[in-house]
Design a protein around this motif. Structure first.
Motif, short mmCIF file in Angstrom:
data_model
loop_
_atom_site.label_atom_id
_atom_site.label_comp_id
_atom_site.label_asym_id
_atom_site.label_seq_id
_atom_site.Cartn_x
_atom_site.Cartn_y
_atom_site.Cartn_z
N SER A 338 0.80 -1.29 0.10
CA SER A 338 0.06 0.07 -0.06
C SER A 338 0.91 1.27 0.17
O SER A 338 0.45 2.37 0.36
N GLY A 358 -1.01 -3.95 -3.54
CA GLY A 358 -1.80 -2.84 -3.13
C GLY A 358 -0.83 -1.42 -3.38
O GLY A 358 -1.49 -0.18 -3.18
N THR A 377 0.76 -8.04 -6.58
CA THR A 377 -0.98 -8.27 -6.32
C THR A 377 -1.61 -7.02 -6.03
O THR A 377 -1.56 -6.02 -5.22
N ARG A 378 -2.87 -6.78 -6.88
CA ARG A 378 -3.55 -5.69 -6.84
C ARG A 378 -2.80 -4.03 -6.98
O ARG A 378 -3.29 -3.19 -6.53
N ARG A 380 -1.43 -0.68 -8.38
CA ARG A 380 -1.85 0.13 -9.60
C ARG A 380 -0.67 0.44 -10.37
O ARG A 380 0.20 1.24 -9.82
N ARG A 397 -1.26 -10.44 -9.95
CA ARG A 397 -2.56 -11.04 -9.84
C ARG A 397 -3.27 -9.74 -9.26
O ARG A 397 -3.00 -8.90 -8.61
N ASP A 398 -4.42 -9.59 -10.23
CA ASP A 398 -5.21 -8.44 -10.16
C ASP A 398 -4.62 -7.04 -10.09
O ASP A 398 -5.14 -5.93 -9.76
N ALA A 399 -3.60 -7.13 -10.61
CA ALA A 399 -2.82 -5.75 -10.69
C ALA A 399 -3.41 -5.06 -12.16
O ALA A 399 -4.05 -5.39 -12.97
#
Length: 563
Positions: A338, A358, A377-378, A380, A397-399
């Protein structure tokens, strides 16, 4: 006269010594209870070998070489400037407010002495004993007290600026509020020493033994604590230039603590802040490229525009690193979950095993970076540049990789499950497996279609406005037509009324003309029913005019005959 005084002074002192009461062998005498030499100028006097408990307060002994025992002597306010007191026993003496500027006291015994508010500027006290002495408020600017013993002494508020106190024993001493800027205290014993609110700016405290020493609210700005043992600067202010090198296996957060501090004004940082606690600290715009921050805790720290290099295993979760310079940095195993790394430079950085779950990496530069086993993962990563990098077994993954550049990257074993790879550049990518990823229409096409939709909407709006205008014009035209039709209808009705009037009046008319007018009336009524425009109404008017002509011909003809 002066010669006479010099001859008489020793005699007076000798008499005073003879008359002075002997000290009790059972109990120590009280300071000042011995011989009374207070206020005298004794610079030329021959003093006895023992002045124990003598009253010398306010006396002048400047420049004198003393070998006299001064145990528990009262020397309050005495002037001892430049006096040689080396090896003199002054244990328990009262030296409050005494002036010992440039005095020579090496190996002197001042155990338990009271030196409150005394002046010892530029004095020499090497190897002297001051255990348990009270030096509250003493001035020892540039004093040389190396190897001196201060065990349990009180130096509250003392002025030790530029003093040379290396190898001094200050264990259990109280230096609360001491002024020791630029002082030399290296190799000193500081076990249990209290430095509360002390000024240690630029002081040399390297190789000291500082187990249990307290630095609460002490200013240690640019102080040197290299190789200090047992050092704990908790609660201190400022940042030293050097600190002990942390253990290679130190626990994160076990080092120096600067949590929540604003360090943007610090000019010089220690070379190694590994395992330091910098949670929430402000470090924006600083150059920390030469500072090791391995395993340091930097959670929620503000590092916008900061230059960083060594962050192996560091905790950077939720840290703000917008525009930070991390090029060629070592972030192996670091946790950047994050974290905000928008527009950050991570070119050639080592991110192997790092966690960026994140994280915000929009427009970040990661060219030639190594990210084996890194977890994105995730994350941006819109328009991020990952070209020429190596990301073996990395997780995306899910990026969000919209518009990202992965040209010439090595992606063997990398996972893109659920990642958005819309408009992602993958020129000459090795072993890329994008299965499970999603791709939407490229933004360029979306923009084109959006513009086309706007154009169509504008066209439809224009057509609708034209139809409305035409509808309104038709309504107005119909209203005018109806008004004209009513006028023509009145003309037809008027023609019929004229025919009826002539018929009832028995007017003289030829049968052919009367029938012609009647036929015109019938034809006008029939034409009016079918008339749908101005042309039809004009035809009806023409028929009405022919009918009226037929009615007027008999009357005109009869009038001519009568004439």
């Amino acid at each position: 006269m002066r010669v006479l005084l010099r001859l008489l002074t020793p005699m007076v002192i000798l008499a005073a010594v003879t008359q002075a009461p002997a000290a009790s062998a059972e109990a120590p005498c009280r300071p000042g209870s011995g011989i009374d030499l207070s206020g005298r100028n004794l610079t030329t006097a021959a003093l006895p070998a023992d002045l124990t408990c003598a009253d010398l307060h306010g006396a002048t002994l400047d420049g004198v070489r003393l070998r006299t025992v001064l145990t528990r002597a009262d020397l309050r306010g005495a002037s001892l400037k430049g006096t040689d007191l080396s090896t003199v026993n002054m244990a328990g003496a009262d030296l409050r407010e005494a002036d010992l500027t440039e005095a020579n006291l090496p190996n002197a015994d001042l155990r338990g002495a009271d030196l409150r508010e005394a002046t010892l500027d530029d004095a020499m006290l090497a190897y002297s004993h001051l255990e348990g002495a009270d030096l509250t408020g003493v001035s020892m600017v540039r004093a040389r007290v190396y190897n001196a013993q201060f065990d349990g002494a009180t130096l509250t508020g003392a002025d030790l600026r530029e003093a040379e106190a290396h190898y001094a024993d200050l264990r259990r001493a109280d230096l609360t509020g001491v002024k020791a800027a630029d002082a030399s205290l290296y190799n000193a014993i500081l076990i249990g020493t209290v430095f509360h609110r002390a000024d240690l700016t630029k002081a040399e405290l390297y190789s000291t033994s500082a187990d249990g020493a307290s630095f609460e609210e002490a200013d240690v700005t640019e102080a040197n604590f290299r190789d200090a043992n047992g050092l704990d600067l908790a609660g201190s202010k400022g940042v030293p230039t050097e600190l002990p090198v942390p253990s290679a296996n130190c626990e994160p957060g076990s080092g120096q603590r600067y949590a929540g501090r604003d360090l943007t004004g610090v000019r010089d940082f220690p070379d190694d802040l590994s395992c330091a606690d910098l949670t929430g600290a402000r470090l924006d715009g600083l150059n920390l490229s030469s500072v090791r921050l391995d395993r340091a805790i930097l959670r929620r720290a503000s590092l916008s525009g900061t230059r960083l290099r060594s962050l192996r295993g560091a905790d950077l979760r939720e840290a703000r690193l917008t525009g930070a310079e991390l090029g060629s940095g070592d972030l192996t195993g670091a946790n950047l979950g994050s974290a905000v790394l928008a527009r950050a430079n991570l070119s050639s950085a080592d991110l192997r095993g790092a966690s960026l779950v994140g994280a915000d990496l929009r427009d970040a530069r990661l060219g030639s970076a190594k990210g084996d086993r890194a977890d994105f993962t995730r994350a941006r990563m819109e328009h991020a540049n990952l070209s020429s990098g190596q990301y073996f077994d990395a997780v995306f993954r899910d990026a969000v990789l919209v518009g990202a550049n992965l040209s010439f990257t090595h992606l063997k074993g990398a996972t893109f499950q659920g990642a958005d790879v819309t408009d992602m550049e993958t020129v000459n990518v090795d072993d890329a497996d994008l299965s499970g990823s999603t791709s939407r229409m490229p933004v360029g096409w979306i923009v084109v279609l959006w513009l086309l939709g706007l154009a169509a909407a504008a066209l439809l709006a224009r057509v609708a406005r034209g139809m409305v205008r035409r509808g309104r014009a038709a309504v107005r035209e119909r209203a005018r037509f109806e008004e004209a039709r009513r006028g023509v209808e009145e003309e037809v009705t008027s023609l019929g009324e004229e025919i009826d009037l002539l018929d009832r009046a028995g007017a003289d008319a030829e049968a052919a003309d009367w029938h012609e007018a009647l036929d015109a009336y019938d034809a006008a009524k029939a034409a009016l029913v079918t008339a749908g425009d101005e042309a039809g109404l004009k035809a009806v008017r023409d028929i009405v005019h022919r009918g009226r002509d037929a009615l007027t011909r008999p009357r005109t003809k009869g009038r001519r005959e009568r004439l």
